[in-house]
Design an enzyme around this catalytic site. Structure first.
Site, PDB file in Angstrom:
ATOM      1  N   PHE A 293     -18.698  11.483   4.297  1.00 46.47           N
ATOM      2  CA  PHE A 293     -17.889  10.947   3.283  1.00 46.47           C
ATOM      3  C   PHE A 293     -18.393   9.712   3.035  1.00 46.47           C
ATOM      4  O   PHE A 293     -18.571   8.729   3.893  1.00 46.47           O
ATOM      5  CB  PHE A 293     -16.382  11.112   3.725  1.00 46.47           C
ATOM      6  CG  PHE A 293     -15.635  10.364   2.665  1.00 46.47           C
ATOM      7  CD1 PHE A 293     -15.164  11.210   1.583  1.00 46.47           C
ATOM      8  CD2 PHE A 293     -14.980   9.235   2.762  1.00 46.47           C
ATOM      9  CE1 PHE A 293     -14.342  10.751   0.744  1.00 46.47           C
ATOM     10  CE2 PHE A 293     -14.308   8.564   1.638  1.00 46.47           C
ATOM     11  CZ  PHE A 293     -13.931   9.491   0.755  1.00 46.47           C
TER      12      PHE A 293
ATOM     13  N   ASP B 182      -1.827  -0.765   5.679  1.00 47.73           N
ATOM     14  CA  ASP B 182      -1.870  -0.426   7.145  1.00 47.73           C
ATOM     15  C   ASP B 182      -3.361   0.023   7.348  1.00 47.73           C
ATOM     16  O   ASP B 182      -3.719   0.184   8.408  1.00 47.73           O
ATOM     17  CB  ASP B 182      -1.330   0.930   7.505  1.00 47.73           C
ATOM     18  CG  ASP B 182      -1.640   2.147   6.774  1.00 47.73           C
ATOM     19  OD1 ASP B 182      -2.017   1.965   5.567  1.00 47.73           O
ATOM     20  OD2 ASP B 182      -1.976   3.065   7.284  1.00 47.73           O
TER      21      ASP B 182
ATOM     22  N   ASP C 236       1.003  -1.212  -0.106  1.00 46.60           N
ATOM     23  CA  ASP C 236       0.081  -0.095   0.017  1.00 46.60           C
ATOM     24  C   ASP C 236       1.027   1.125  -0.094  1.00 46.60           C
ATOM     25  O   ASP C 236       2.091   1.214   0.255  1.00 46.60           O
ATOM     26  CB  ASP C 236      -0.937  -0.077   1.332  1.00 46.60           C
ATOM     27  CG  ASP C 236      -1.703   1.230   1.357  1.00 46.60           C
ATOM     28  OD1 ASP C 236      -2.061   1.567   0.418  1.00 46.60           O
ATOM     29  OD2 ASP C 236      -2.078   1.487   2.567  1.00 46.60           O
TER      30      ASP C 236
ATOM     31  N   LYS D 253     -16.104  19.627   0.083  1.00 41.41           N
ATOM     32  CA  LYS D 253     -14.598  19.253  -0.131  1.00 41.41           C
ATOM     33  C   LYS D 253     -14.436  17.780  -0.476  1.00 41.41           C
ATOM     34  O   LYS D 253     -15.171  16.834  -0.150  1.00 41.41           O
ATOM     35  CB  LYS D 253     -13.716  19.610   0.816  1.00 41.41           C
ATOM     36  CG  LYS D 253     -13.515  18.604   2.111  1.00 41.41           C
ATOM     37  CD  LYS D 253     -12.378  19.105   3.144  1.00 41.41           C
ATOM     38  CE  LYS D 253     -11.861  17.884   3.892  1.00 41.41           C
ATOM     39  NZ  LYS D 253     -13.195  17.156   4.666  1.00 41.41           N
TER      40      LYS D 253
ATOM     41  N   THR E 137      -2.178   1.747  -4.919  1.00 36.81           N
ATOM     42  CA  THR E 137      -2.603   2.956  -4.013  1.00 36.81           C
ATOM     43  C   THR E 137      -3.771   3.404  -4.500  1.00 36.81           C
ATOM     44  O   THR E 137      -4.282   3.235  -5.853  1.00 36.81           O
ATOM     45  CB  THR E 137      -1.504   3.990  -4.092  1.00 36.81           C
ATOM     46  OG1 THR E 137      -2.076   5.156  -3.693  1.00 36.81           O
ATOM     47  CG2 THR E 137      -1.113   4.481  -5.432  1.00 36.81           C
ATOM     48  N   GLY E 138      -4.573   3.999  -3.744  1.00 31.33           N
ATOM     49  CA  GLY E 138      -5.844   4.719  -4.195  1.00 31.33           C
ATOM     50  C   GLY E 138      -5.800   5.939  -4.617  1.00 31.33           C
ATOM     51  O   GLY E 138      -6.499   6.811  -5.025  1.00 31.33           O
TER      52      GLY E 138
ATOM     53  N   ARG F 269      -5.281   4.278  -8.019  1.00 32.38           N
ATOM     54  CA  ARG F 269      -6.861   4.388  -7.961  1.00 32.38           C
ATOM     55  C   ARG F 269      -7.313   3.052  -7.705  1.00 32.38           C
ATOM     56  O   ARG F 269      -8.464   2.621  -8.601  1.00 32.38           O
ATOM     57  CB  ARG F 269      -7.162   5.058  -9.274  1.00 32.38           C
ATOM     58  CG  ARG F 269      -7.010   6.614  -9.256  1.00 32.38           C
ATOM     59  CD  ARG F 269      -8.177   7.281  -8.798  1.00 32.38           C
ATOM     60  NE  ARG F 269      -7.807   8.836  -9.098  1.00 32.38           N
ATOM     61  CZ  ARG F 269      -7.816   9.490  -7.936  1.00 32.38           C
ATOM     62  NH1 ARG F 269      -7.824   9.166  -6.724  1.00 32.38           N
ATOM     63  NH2 ARG F 269      -7.553  10.854  -8.336  1.00 32.38           N
TER      64      ARG F 269
ATOM     65  N   LYS G 209      -7.033  -4.687  -5.054  1.00 36.13           N
ATOM     66  CA  LYS G 209      -5.799  -4.993  -4.558  1.00 36.13           C
ATOM     67  C   LYS G 209      -5.625  -6.493  -4.324  1.00 36.13           C
ATOM     68  O   LYS G 209      -4.969  -7.143  -4.767  1.00 36.13           O
ATOM     69  CB  LYS G 209      -5.629  -4.344  -3.250  1.00 36.13           C
ATOM     70  CG  LYS G 209      -5.473  -2.940  -3.393  1.00 36.13           C
ATOM     71  CD  LYS G 209      -5.138  -2.152  -1.920  1.00 36.13           C
ATOM     72  CE  LYS G 209      -5.216  -0.928  -2.110  1.00 36.13           C
ATOM     73  NZ  LYS G 209      -4.513  -0.192  -0.828  1.00 36.13           N
TER      74      LYS G 209
ATOM     75  N   ARG H  95      -0.988  15.284  -1.824  1.00 36.97           N
ATOM     76  CA  ARG H  95      -2.425  14.501  -1.690  1.00 36.97           C
ATOM     77  C   ARG H  95      -3.520  16.186  -2.109  1.00 36.97           C
ATOM     78  O   ARG H  95      -3.132  17.168  -1.180  1.00 36.97           O
ATOM     79  CB  ARG H  95      -2.798  14.076  -0.433  1.00 36.97           C
ATOM     80  CG  ARG H  95      -1.987  12.832  -0.047  1.00 36.97           C
ATOM     81  CD  ARG H  95      -1.974  12.554   1.337  1.00 36.97           C
ATOM     82  NE  ARG H  95      -3.152  12.294   1.775  1.00 36.97           N
ATOM     83  CZ  ARG H  95      -3.679  10.784   1.737  1.00 36.97           C
ATOM     84  NH1 ARG H  95      -2.831   9.993   1.204  1.00 36.97           N
ATOM     85  NH2 ARG H  95      -4.704  10.543   2.055  1.00 36.97           N
TER      86      ARG H  95
END
Lengths: 331, 1140
Positions: free
Chosen positions: B573, B840, B425, B596, B711-712, B814, B820, B631
């Site tokens: 969210f 993690d 990750d 946001k 990774t996202g 993404r 994954k 980010r």
């Protein structure tokens, strides 16, 4: 990437009062837990290897020579008599041995070399599996040791009780098949006395065979397996039985019969009078009478000497080979 | 207005937390009465009358005094090994088959069972004790209108309890009211999920004012049946005829501690073993190590040997008995007929066929240890020992978080030495997941604090007290000036709105703590998302300080003026919208929505026609931010007119109290209000790389491990992190796959394949010229989640696999959590290579469980990853130590231990077998019963266990310095079929040496069974221990003690056995030891047995040295430089040894 100095960053997520407490979780340093214990780490260097092989050969070759000499020093007279005393076909021999009567047989032994006292008298049996599963378990150590345990005969079948249910002492196939050939020796007209004392292990006499255990109902069955025992002598003094009951490891074995406690000179002639009672004929067993002196290494056996010489020589050869390789074709 | 504030999850972990993973959060679940739990508030009797909910007493202990024996035995016999033991022992009890004495045959099994039982009993006793302590703790429970102390174990579902500050919750409750007037309670969930930050929980406004001591509360709660999901709760409360919905934020779970809140009152909904904490008390999923799987192959071979040996023995037995058929009656040692019985019958003889069959079974009993059953137990012990050493390794202790390495799965230690793929990750794994505000783009202007490193000592005066934020943020002076400038221009208004959005649009709660200085208090922003914390601290640094947050309003200090904003609604969210919004009622009576979220979803809801220049500029800024690895989040807002607001408000109220499909309804409401936004700007947050990550990645690559980063994050962010972490280098050729249809994916895969082939072909050409080639043309594959949607689970998988296996680096951006796992499965299912996943967050759980080895980082994102992992640690860089050092050691140790144990048992079995050839094939043993059974348990077991725990082939320093040494595990150098067969050939020779030398020495002598048996026992024990001694690499005192101690112990035991008069071997050892031939036999057995092996070892080490061997010599003689040169010639892989 950005290279500006870091602002003081408190660690937004993990700032709680428990942090110092949790720091005590740090594993304590010790050489053991860090796997750093002082240690020596031998490496097989050519010098080390060659010296090891040389060392082996240096140690082994003298031992081999000494063993061989020891074995050569032992004087041994072996006389096979089972087929010398009886002749004929196998069934003839079996009939002979199973018929009661006098089975005296005379043999003459010639001494080749000086034999120093004590001279051990063995009988050697061949093809006799004292280590057979049915046989080796057919005994009762309890009964042999304790007077009160006479009826502990469970393991002894089929030689456990007589026809009418009385326990046999000593019970079991081992005792039942006690060797019963006897030997007497004479030189010229003079009898050679045989010392039959202390032929068994003292430990057995003291601890395995009871002083108050007397033979009972022994060899009373239909089939007589071997020797009879004097019912007035306790088992702890029946040394032939004690020797016999220490079952042999291998199908060819010797058992101590007695000792001659005088030197024999070369060209002495010994007349043996033996009672050829024991039946090895029905299973093609051989019987031999053995007179042997002894050395520091035991009886006559060259195997150890040869083995030591072989291994020592081989190691020497390998050491030389490695030295050559190391000299002429290093890696 | 509802005050439902569900816990919000930050954008960076783009999944709804759920555990176990395949079950997604149950927010859309519908309630019907059958699968709901019905609780009558303050009426435990009625609540429990027919439902039978669990009481609050817990039982973690497994046994009671009565059930201990049967249950413990039952559990122990779950191991196949023990059943094999048992069957053999039972067979041995049949009189026909009794090979060993009764007691002797049962002893080893009984011993093992007893030891395990004592261990279990002790552990259970401790659990009993802690249960008792736990159950007898006291809590305040409402009884007859008054709160009275009651023992925890007597608390029942439906009761109302009162918790004071710093108390631990006795059970799961739904909050009714708290000391805070707005119904906020702060809890610490460290016992539950390891997260140390405070979480906010809310009481429902409808129940806030109720005081159960004064007025009677009654009502019902309907909620989920007990389940393991600690982040999911759904229920409805009905009080005074009003229905309200309950979510996870209205509950506090057992094990949490109440903080910063004087008291809280709640209704017990789950108690005892039905609480979420107890339901989550399950261990890590069990995996099987590669070595163990390979071991089964050899075990089958050994079983085959066993059958062959038994067949040979019984065939010979049959032949012998057939040949001597007529003599059996007469043979004194056989005596088939029982002459003492009338009529004479066969004694103990059941016909030749059955006798052969019995012999076969007896042979199985006698040769049972050919299958190294004790090995399974030794392996468990060894793994425990290895795990202990790994856990205690100080170099894998993380000072920053105070977390030490943890070995959670005890059966895959050795897999760590064979890893070929690492799936990592990014956020929180490669990076620290500690967010720092870096840059802002406001209204099309970029304010980057790059050259601004001044830190303003900002603070806020409140009621003659100074509030100082805990974290300082470096600020941009030009922006600072603009903010301080009080004039009211458009630009300043936008800036104000921007910072208002940062300060308000979140779920952060300010917490005040005392500082050493009087009248200064430290203000700490507590929240679940590190990104939000960073944004709020940044807003505070520019003067927009969030001072107070309750469920109904927030107070923001703007340059000394305090403004109160009403929080009218909050859309949390979620991973579909990837944004959150808050609706604020401003002091000037306007209503604004602030949003946001991630740029991908934000730009679709922004009205680009409003200000195309700003949009374009912001997009450019976003691009530049993400290329340096920041980010990004986009912020937008809109003012609502009355009509729109009313419309929204009614929809929101309906949705948030909806009983069916609430989450979906809320999402719909949210998406209706989050439209046509005005773009305010964007933020850029830096997530710093963890220390040592680039070096660790270089080491792993040099060790021949392929590192894939999943990774996202956005592609640009991922690539820039790739560069900064040295995963990507400038020399690498990038293959980028971003497609939005299956066809496009197929095409780009094919062209990428062609390209990769070309580069490998050209590689070969350059390689012929010189050794400098490979680094120059390494390939890096960068692929994004939307392409993976089309590729995974389709026929394109195969092509992706082929392409990826050509690439040295793969970056997947993404990607969703399940993707994954899909990527891990892609490799795992197609190759035999070992895979390791490290992560993690909750979104890594599926991948961690999928991979052969799962590693969890105990970091900022909670404990789900750790809970699902096999190993957990604090920092990514520890992976290097874990794999290169401990993995290498463990693999080498375990591989050797397996081979040695096959040998150790087989040599003994063969010794027994040889003897049986000289006993008329009747399975007699010369070695005494007790020695036979103690051989594998006592005589030779300790040294191999000690060596397998402690021996090291190379030092830690060497292994870290030369990562290439790791490849010995990947190439299975420590354990392979060739080694097995070699070992078996050696076994044959050694057993022959041990058996035949005494045989020839004592042939035709008066040796008895017991004496020669003792000699054989000692010979074989000496041989196997010296064999081990030859292979020990590091002799420390423990190894010395174990090896020589074993030999001495064997002598002692044999002597003791021969001092027992009732055993047949009484005193034999003393007789045989009195002969020179005994000692000379032992000496020559040891030498002759081991010389061939020694020669082979010397020869192979000298002429075909393995890398490990070379490194050992280099380590000893300090000739590393020579070795390096030789190595590079042998294998044209870059060593990069200078980089560390």
């Amino acid at each position: 990437m950005n290279s500006s100095p870091r602002s003081s960053y408190g660690g937004a997520g993990s700032t709680d009062p428990t942090t110092p407490r949790r720091n005590s979780k740090r594993p304590k340093y010790s050489k053991f837990t860090q796997q750093e214990l002082p240690a020596c780490k031998p490496i097989l260097t050519p010098r080390w290897v060659i010296s090891a092989f040389l060392l082996v050969s240096v140690v082994f070759i003298p031992i081999g020579v000494a063993s061989l000499f020891a074995s050569r020093d032992v004087v041994e007279i072996v006389d096979r008599y089972d087929n010398a005393c009886v002749s004929g076909s196998k069934s003839d021999m079996i009939r002979y041995i199973q018929t009661p009567g006098d089975k005296t047989c005379k043999r003459t032994l010639k001494v080749q070399k000086h034999m120093k006292a004590p001279i051990y008298i063995y009988y050697q049996l061949d093809n006799f599996y004292q280590n057979h599963r049915r046989y080796v378990k057919s005994r009762s150590d309890e009964q042999l040791r304790y007077n009160k345990s006479a009826s502990e005969t469970k393991a002894c079948k089929p030689e456990d009780v007589t026809g009418n249910g009385n326990p046999i002492v000593p019970c079991g196939l081992i005792a039942w098949s006690l060797f019963n050939d006897t030997y007497s020796f004479a030189m010229g007209s003079k009898n050679l006395s045989i010392n039959k004392k202390d032929i068994s292990w003292k430990s057995d006499r003291d601890h395995k065979f009871g002083k108050d255990v007397f033979p009972k109902n022994f060899q009373n069955g239909t089939l007589i397996g071997g020797a009879h025992l004097n019912e007035s002598i306790p088992l702890s003094e029946q040394e032939d039985l004690i020797v016999w009951m220490r079952t042999a490891a291998l199908p060819t074995f010797r058992k101590l019969y007695g000792r001659i406690e005088q030197d024999l000179q070369p060209n002495d002639t010994i007349n043996v009078v033996l009672q050829n009672n024991y039946n090895t004929y029905s299973f093609n067993g051989k019987k031999m009478l053995v007179l042997s002196t002894t050395s520091w290494l035991g009886g006559k056996n060259e195997f150890l000497g040869i083995a030591y010489l072989t291994v020592g020589g081989l190691c020497f050869f390998v050491a030389m080979l490695f030295s050559l390789i190391y000299l002429f074709k290093p890696r | 207005m509802s005050s439902n504030h569900p816990a919000e999850k930050s954008p960076q972990s783009d999944s709804i937390l759920s555990y176990p993973p395949p079950k997604s959060a149950s927010s859309q679940k519908e309630f019907n009465d059958e699968d709901a739990r019905l609780i009558h508030i303050n009426d435990p009797a009625r609540t429990n009358e027919r439902s039978g909910f669990a009481g609050n007493s817990i039982r973690t202990s497994k046994y009671s005094v009565i059930t201990f024996l049967p249950r413990n035995l039952f559990e122990q016999f779950h191991r196949v090994a023990y059943i094999y033991f048992l069957v053999i022992a039972i067979l041995n009890q049949l009189p026909q088959l009794a090979v060993f004495g009764r007691a002797a045959s049962i002893l080893p099994l009984a011993f093992v069972l007893l030891v395990s039982a004592i261990k279990d009993a002790f552990e259970d006793f401790r659990r009993h004790k802690s249960d008792r302590v736990e159950n007898n703790r006291l809590a305040k429970v409402l009884v007859d209108g008054q709160f009275q102390l009651k023992k925890w174990k007597h608390i029942q579902v439906g009761e109302i309890i009162k918790i004071s500050s710093n108390d631990t919750l006795p059970c799961d409750i739904v909050l009714l009211s708290t000391s805070d007037p707005t119904g906020v309670a702060y809890v610490q969930t460290i016992n539950l999920d390891g997260e140390s930050n405070l979480k906010t929980r809310y009481a429902k406004q409808e129940t806030l004012s109720k005081n159960p001591e004064k007025e009677d509360i009654s009502g019902i709660i309907k909620c989920d049946k007990p389940n393991r999901n600690i982040y999911g709760f759904q229920g409805i409360m009905e009080i005074d005829g009003r229905k309200m919905s309950l979510g996870p934020s209205n509950t506090i779970l057992r094990g949490c501690e109440l903080k910063n809140t004087d008291w809280a009152i709640g209704v017990v909904v789950y108690a005892g073993r039905e609480t979420k904490a107890m339901l989550n008390n399950a261990g890590a999923p069990s995996k099987r190590s590669r070595l163990e799987t390979q071991m089964n192959r050899e075990i089958i071979l050994l079983s085959l040997f066993l059958v062959v040996l038994c067949t040979i023995a019984c065939t010979l037995f049959g032949t012998w008995n057939g040949r001597h058929k007529d003599e059996l009656n007469e043979m004194p040692f056989y005596r088939k007929k029982d002459y003492n019985k009338v009529p004479q019958k066969d004694y103990n003889y059941s016909g030749i066929g059955l006798e052969i069959f019995f012999t076969f079974l007896m042979a199985v009993i006698e040769f049972q240890i050919m299958i190294p059953i004790s090995l399974y137990i030794s392996m468990e012990l060894v793994r425990v020992g290895q795990a202990y050493l790994m856990n205690r390794d100080t170099s894998m202790f993380d000072e920053a978080s105070g977390s030490s390495f943890q070995c959670r799965a005890l059966n895959i230690n050795e897999d760590l030495g064979q890893i070929k793929y690492v799936f990592s990750d990014k956020t929180g794994t490669l990076t620290e997941n500690k967010m720092e505000f870096r840059s802002a783009s406001i209204w099309g202007t970029d304010y980057s604090s790059q050259n601004a490193n001044e830190v303003d000592d900002y603070c806020v005066q409140v009621d003659e007290q100074v509030l100082r934020p805990k974290v300082m943020v470096s600020i941009d002076p030009s922006l600072q000036r603009l903010v301080k400038d009080g004039r009211d221009t458009d630009e300043r208004r936008h800036i104000r709105d921007f910072f208002l959005a940062l300060a308000a649009c979140n779920t952060i709660v300010p917490i005040l703590t005392d500082s050493p200085e009087s009248n200064v208090r430290i203000m700490e922003y507590q929240g679940e998302s590190p990104d939000e914390q960073a944004l709020v601290y940044a807003a505070a640094a520019y003067g927009f300080t969030l001072i107070e947050r309750t469920s109904g309003h927030i107070v923001i200090d703007f340059r000394g003026e305090r403004h109160r904003y009403d929080v009218l609604g909050l859309h949390e969210f979620d991973s579909d919208r990837k944004r959150m919004s808050v609706i604020l009622g401003c002091p000037d009576k306007t209503v604004k929505v602030f949003v946001k979220g991630a740029d991908t979803t934000m730009f679709s809801v922004i009205d680009k026609s409003l200000n195309p220049n700003v949009v374009r500029a912001t997009e450019e800024h976003l691009h530049s931010y993400s290329t340096v690895g920041l980010r990004t989040l986009v912020v937008g807002m809109r003012e609502l007119d009355d009509l729109e607001f009313d419309h929204w408000q009614s929809a929101y109220a309906t949705a948030s109290t909806a009983i069916i499909g609430r989450a979906a309804q809320l999402r719909k409401v949210a998406s209706r209000i989050e439209t046509d936004l005005t773009l305010l700007g964007a933020t850029a947050i830096e997530d710093r790389l963890q220390p040592g990550v680039p070096e660790a990645l270089v080491s792993l690559r040099n060790a021949g491990i392929k590192v894939w980063v999943l990774t996202g994050d956005k592609q640009e962010t991922a690539i820039s992190i790739g560069y900064s972490s040295k995963l990507l280098t400038r020399e690498m050729r990038h293959i980028i796959i971003n497609c939005h249809s299956k066809e496009a994916c197929r095409r780009s895969l094919q062209s990428a394949m062609a390209a990769s082939h070309m580069s490998t072909v050209s590689d070969d050409v350059t390689n012929n010229d010189g050794p400098s080639g490979p680094a120059a043309s390494q390939l890096a594959l960068i692929i994004d989640g939307s392409s993976l949607v089309y590729i995974l689970d389709s026929e394109l998988e195969e092509e992706l696999f082929l392409l990826a296996s050509n690439c040295s680096v793969v970056l997947c951006c993404r990607v969703a959590p399940l993707q994954k796992a899909g990527i891990v499965a892609l490799i795992k299912n197609r190759t035999d290579d070992m895979t390791l996943a490290i992560g993690d967050g909750a979104n890594d759980v599926s991948m961690i469980q999928m991979a052969d080895v799962g590693v969890g980082i105990s970091g900022q994102e909670g404990r789900q990853a750790v809970m699902a992992s096999d190993f957990s640690m604090g920092q990514f860089r520890f992976l290097v130590t874990l794999l290169l050092v401990h993995g290498h050691w463990n693999y080498q140790r375990m591989g050797y231990m397996l081979l040695y144990n096959y040998y150790r048992n087989a040599v003994f079995v063969l010794l027994l077998f040889w003897y049986t050839l000289f006993t008329a094939f009747t399975m007699t043993t010369a070695i005494s019963d007790w020695s036979s059974v103690m051989y594998s348990v006592i005589y030779s077991s300790v040294p191999t266990i000690v060596v397998a725990i402690l021996d090291k082939d190379l030092s830690r320093r060497t292994l870290l310095k030369y990562p290439r040494l790791y490849q010995s595990g990947q190439q299975e150098e420590g354990y392979n079929p060739a080694l097995f067969w070699l070992t078996m050939a050696d076994t044959l020779w050694q057993s022959a040496a041990a058996f035949f030398i005494p045989l020839f020495v004592y042939w035709k002598s008066d040796i008895d069974v017991s004496s020669i048996g003792d000699l054989w026992t000692l010979a074989v024990v000496l041989l196997v221990n010296l064999h081990l001694a030859m292979d020990v690499i590091r002799w420390n005192w423990i190894v010395h003690a174990a090896v020589w101690g074993s030999i001495v112990a064997t002598f002692v035991v044999v002597i003791i056995l021969d001092c027992i008069p009732i055993l047949p071997g009484f005193w034999a050892i003393f007789h045989v030891m009195g002969r020179w031939s005994f000692w000379l036999s032992l000496l020559i057995i040891a030498v002759a047995g081991l010389v061939p092996r020694f020669i082979v070892i010397v020869f192979s080490q000298y002429y075909f040295p393995s890398d490990v061997q070379i490194a050992r010599e280099a380590e000893k003689f300090g000739t590393f430089s020579d070795w390096e040169r030789g190595e590079i010639q042998m294998n044209p892989l870059p060593l990069n040894s200078q980089q560390r």
